[in-house]
Design a protein around this motif. Structure first.
Motif, PDB file in Angstrom:
ATOM      1  N   TRP A   1       1.786  -5.665  32.915  1.00  0.00           N
ATOM      2  CA  TRP A   1       2.248  -6.781  32.086  1.00  0.00           C
ATOM      3  C   TRP A   1       1.218  -7.120  31.007  1.00  0.00           C
ATOM      4  O   TRP A   1       1.586  -7.492  29.884  1.00  0.00           O
ATOM      5  CB  TRP A   1       2.546  -8.006  32.951  1.00  0.00           C
ATOM      6  CG  TRP A   1       3.825  -7.872  33.706  1.00  0.00           C
ATOM      7  CD1 TRP A   1       3.981  -7.600  35.031  1.00  0.00           C
ATOM      8  CD2 TRP A   1       5.148  -7.993  33.174  1.00  0.00           C
ATOM      9  NE1 TRP A   1       5.315  -7.542  35.358  1.00  0.00           N
ATOM     10  CE2 TRP A   1       6.056  -7.775  34.246  1.00  0.00           C
ATOM     11  CE3 TRP A   1       5.662  -8.250  31.903  1.00  0.00           C
ATOM     12  CZ2 TRP A   1       7.439  -7.827  34.077  1.00  0.00           C
ATOM     13  CZ3 TRP A   1       7.040  -8.296  31.735  1.00  0.00           C
ATOM     14  CH2 TRP A   1       7.913  -8.088  32.806  1.00  0.00           C
TER      15      TRP A   1
ATOM     16  N   ALA B   1      12.183  -3.329  36.976  1.00  0.00           N
ATOM     17  CA  ALA B   1      13.025  -4.517  37.092  1.00  0.00           C
ATOM     18  C   ALA B   1      14.408  -4.194  37.660  1.00  0.00           C
ATOM     19  O   ALA B   1      14.969  -4.981  38.426  1.00  0.00           O
ATOM     20  CB  ALA B   1      13.168  -5.197  35.729  1.00  0.00           C
TER      21      ALA B   1
ATOM     22  N   PRO C   1      11.922 -10.845  30.071  1.00  0.00           N
ATOM     23  CA  PRO C   1      10.616 -10.815  29.381  1.00  0.00           C
ATOM     24  C   PRO C   1      10.209  -9.419  28.924  1.00  0.00           C
ATOM     25  O   PRO C   1       9.529  -9.277  27.895  1.00  0.00           O
ATOM     26  CB  PRO C   1       9.647 -11.365  30.439  1.00  0.00           C
ATOM     27  CG  PRO C   1      10.337 -11.184  31.743  1.00  0.00           C
ATOM     28  CD  PRO C   1      11.790 -11.338  31.445  1.00  0.00           C
ATOM     29  N   ALA C   2      10.626  -8.390  29.668  1.00  0.00           N
ATOM     30  CA  ALA C   2      10.304  -7.028  29.240  1.00  0.00           C
ATOM     31  C   ALA C   2      10.966  -6.710  27.907  1.00  0.00           C
ATOM     32  O   ALA C   2      10.335  -6.114  27.008  1.00  0.00           O
ATOM     33  CB  ALA C   2      10.743  -6.028  30.309  1.00  0.00           C
TER      34      ALA C   2
ATOM     35  N   SER D   1      14.841  -9.161  40.918  1.00  0.00           N
ATOM     36  CA  SER D   1      13.940  -8.528  39.951  1.00  0.00           C
ATOM     37  C   SER D   1      14.631  -8.203  38.637  1.00  0.00           C
ATOM     38  O   SER D   1      13.954  -7.951  37.629  1.00  0.00           O
ATOM     39  CB  SER D   1      13.342  -7.250  40.548  1.00  0.00           C
ATOM     40  OG  SER D   1      14.362  -6.301  40.835  1.00  0.00           O
ATOM     41  N   TRP D   2      15.963  -8.200  38.609  1.00  0.00           N
ATOM     42  CA  TRP D   2      16.670  -7.933  37.355  1.00  0.00           C
ATOM     43  C   TRP D   2      16.309  -8.961  36.290  1.00  0.00           C
ATOM     44  O   TRP D   2      16.386  -8.669  35.091  1.00  0.00           O
ATOM     45  CB  TRP D   2      18.181  -7.917  37.595  1.00  0.00           C
ATOM     46  CG  TRP D   2      18.673  -6.661  38.275  1.00  0.00           C
ATOM     47  CD1 TRP D   2      17.933  -5.802  39.015  1.00  0.00           C
ATOM     48  CD2 TRP D   2      20.010  -6.150  38.269  1.00  0.00           C
ATOM     49  NE1 TRP D   2      18.711  -4.774  39.492  1.00  0.00           N
ATOM     50  CE2 TRP D   2      20.001  -4.961  39.053  1.00  0.00           C
ATOM     51  CE3 TRP D   2      21.209  -6.563  37.713  1.00  0.00           C
ATOM     52  CZ2 TRP D   2      21.147  -4.188  39.268  1.00  0.00           C
ATOM     53  CZ3 TRP D   2      22.356  -5.795  37.914  1.00  0.00           C
ATOM     54  CH2 TRP D   2      22.320  -4.625  38.688  1.00  0.00           C
ATOM     55  N   VAL D   3      15.894 -10.148  36.714  1.00  0.00           N
ATOM     56  CA  VAL D   3      15.509 -11.188  35.756  1.00  0.00           C
ATOM     57  C   VAL D   3      14.291 -10.748  34.939  1.00  0.00           C
ATOM     58  O   VAL D   3      14.113 -11.177  33.794  1.00  0.00           O
ATOM     59  CB  VAL D   3      15.212 -12.511  36.502  1.00  0.00           C
ATOM     60  CG1 VAL D   3      14.756 -13.601  35.544  1.00  0.00           C
ATOM     61  CG2 VAL D   3      16.445 -12.978  37.255  1.00  0.00           C
ATOM     62  N   LEU D   4      13.455  -9.882  35.521  1.00  0.00           N
ATOM     63  CA  LEU D   4      12.267  -9.415  34.808  1.00  0.00           C
ATOM     64  C   LEU D   4      12.624  -8.593  33.580  1.00  0.00           C
ATOM     65  O   LEU D   4      11.768  -8.360  32.714  1.00  0.00           O
ATOM     66  CB  LEU D   4      11.392  -8.573  35.742  1.00  0.00           C
ATOM     67  CG  LEU D   4      10.759  -9.309  36.920  1.00  0.00           C
ATOM     68  CD1 LEU D   4      10.018  -8.324  37.818  1.00  0.00           C
ATOM     69  CD2 LEU D   4       9.820 -10.402  36.433  1.00  0.00           C
TER      70      LEU D   4
ATOM     71  N   LEU E   1       8.633  -0.766  32.861  1.00  0.00           N
ATOM     72  CA  LEU E   1       8.913  -2.159  33.217  1.00  0.00           C
ATOM     73  C   LEU E   1      10.404  -2.370  33.470  1.00  0.00           C
ATOM     74  O   LEU E   1      10.790  -3.074  34.410  1.00  0.00           O
ATOM     75  CB  LEU E   1       8.436  -3.094  32.102  1.00  0.00           C
ATOM     76  CG  LEU E   1       6.968  -3.519  32.138  1.00  0.00           C
ATOM     77  CD1 LEU E   1       6.663  -4.460  30.991  1.00  0.00           C
ATOM     78  CD2 LEU E   1       6.636  -4.195  33.465  1.00  0.00           C
TER      79      LEU E   1
ATOM     80  N   TYR F   1       7.035   0.009  28.426  1.00  0.00           N
ATOM     81  CA  TYR F   1       8.286  -0.763  28.380  1.00  0.00           C
ATOM     82  C   TYR F   1       9.398  -0.076  29.173  1.00  0.00           C
ATOM     83  O   TYR F   1      10.218  -0.752  29.808  1.00  0.00           O
ATOM     84  CB  TYR F   1       8.699  -0.997  26.927  1.00  0.00           C
ATOM     85  CG  TYR F   1       7.700  -1.845  26.173  1.00  0.00           C
ATOM     86  CD1 TYR F   1       7.394  -3.126  26.603  1.00  0.00           C
ATOM     87  CD2 TYR F   1       7.030  -1.346  25.059  1.00  0.00           C
ATOM     88  CE1 TYR F   1       6.455  -3.906  25.929  1.00  0.00           C
ATOM     89  CE2 TYR F   1       6.091  -2.105  24.387  1.00  0.00           C
ATOM     90  CZ  TYR F   1       5.804  -3.391  24.827  1.00  0.00           C
ATOM     91  OH  TYR F   1       4.869  -4.149  24.173  1.00  0.00           O
TER      92      TYR F   1
END
Length: 310
Positions: free
Chosen positions: A282, A267, A187-188, A181-184, A263, A260
């Motif tokens: 989102w 993440a 985009p955040a 989930s760190w990849v999210l 999110l 933000y």
């Protein structure tokens, strides 16, 4: 004689264009000349701004390097400043006011909120002074003025990336394991950058006309911070036991800063699950980014001819 002396001169509004005026206009048109600093069309403005992308990145990097050039610790302050802020907030809110109750992994929760909020706060503050604080550059060179607030937001993004390295260490140190989930976070951060840049463009135009706005903004941003759940959980503070009307929590959850921050917490922190997020988070994040980014850009572009004048 009396009639001649007492006849008022014609006002500028009634003076008809002379043959010389027509000749000058025709001469300018024949040689492809245009008014200096005239506002181009919106598509052309975007094209010119994209053509200056290397200037924007170089300017932001140079500003970031020079920011702490006089300090003995130099660039270490890029990480130390938000960490010290987080330590102060932890002492005041986590220990004295006990806002940590019911929040798992409170230190990662707090530090993430402080880092993400600092990104928005610094971008807007820098944007407010982007034009008024760089009048020498604005008056000396011809370039899309939007390059200035955008470059300052890019500077703050670069500074946040330094802080994110320290945040990763803190997460690991408090037992938060790395996860897919760190990849999210990517985009955040992109959506938050677009939102920050849009608000910075709005404030750059306002700040160019009202210099005192730079003195007022710290108070407005501090108020916004306290309503953004940086140091506490909005879900817990506005729950059934709080005594507050249910709509208060809903309104606070729609706050773009909250969106933000949540999110990024979702993440990075495994105990911060989807139940703590507002519905359609989102979509909210994307909507705020598009509204601020596109609206702010158009609002700034409409006053392109006025920057640096007067």
């Amino acid at each position: 004689m009396s009639q001649v002396l007492h006849t008022p001169p014609p006002t500028p509004a009634t003076v008809a264009p002379t043959a010389a005026d027509h000749d000058l206009a025709a001469l300018a048109a024949r040689h492809g000349l245009s008014v200096s600093g005239a506002r181009p069309s919106l598509p052309e403005y975007v094209r010119r701004l994209w053509a200056r992308r290397h200037f924007i990145t170089a300017f932001s990097t140079a500003k970031l390097t020079a920011q702490y050039s006089q300090a003995k610790l130099g660039q270490v302050w890029q990480v130390m400043t938000p960490l010290l802020n987080a330590a102060v907030y932890y002492f005041i809110f986590g220990m004295l006011m006990n806002t940590s109750r019911g929040v798992e992994d409170f230190v990662p929760f707090l530090v993430t909120g402080v880092f993400v909020w600092t990104f928005t706060q610094s971008s807007i503050m820098a944007g407010t002074k982007a034009v008024s604080g760089n009048l020498g550059l604005v008056r000396a060179l011809h370039f899309p003025r939007a390059a200035l607030p955008v470059s300052f937001c890019l500077q703050q993004l670069q500074q946040l990336l330094f802080s994110m390295a320290a945040l990763a260490v803190i997460l690991l140190g408090f037992g938060v394991p790395p996860a897919a989930s760190w990849v999210l976070a990517v985009p955040a951060l992109v959506l938050q950058f677009v939102f920050n840049a849009g608000v910075a463009l709005v404030m750059a135009r306002v700040g160019s006309r009202i210099p005192d706005m730079a003195q007022l903004m710290p108070f407005l941003l501090r108020t916004w911070m306290y309503a953004s759940g940086v140091m506490f959980s909005i879900e817990h503070m506005t729950g059934p036991d709080s005594g507050l009307p249910s709509w208060v929590g809903t309104v606070l959850q729609l706050n773009p800063a909250v969106v933000y921050i949540d999110l990024m917490r979702f993440a990075l922190i495994d105990t911060f699950d989807g139940s703590a997020l507002p519905p359609h988070v989102w979509a909210l994040a994307t909507g705020w980014a598009l509204l601020a980014g596109i609206g702010g850009f158009i609002y700034f572009w409409k006053a392109e001819e006025t920057y640096g004048r007067g």
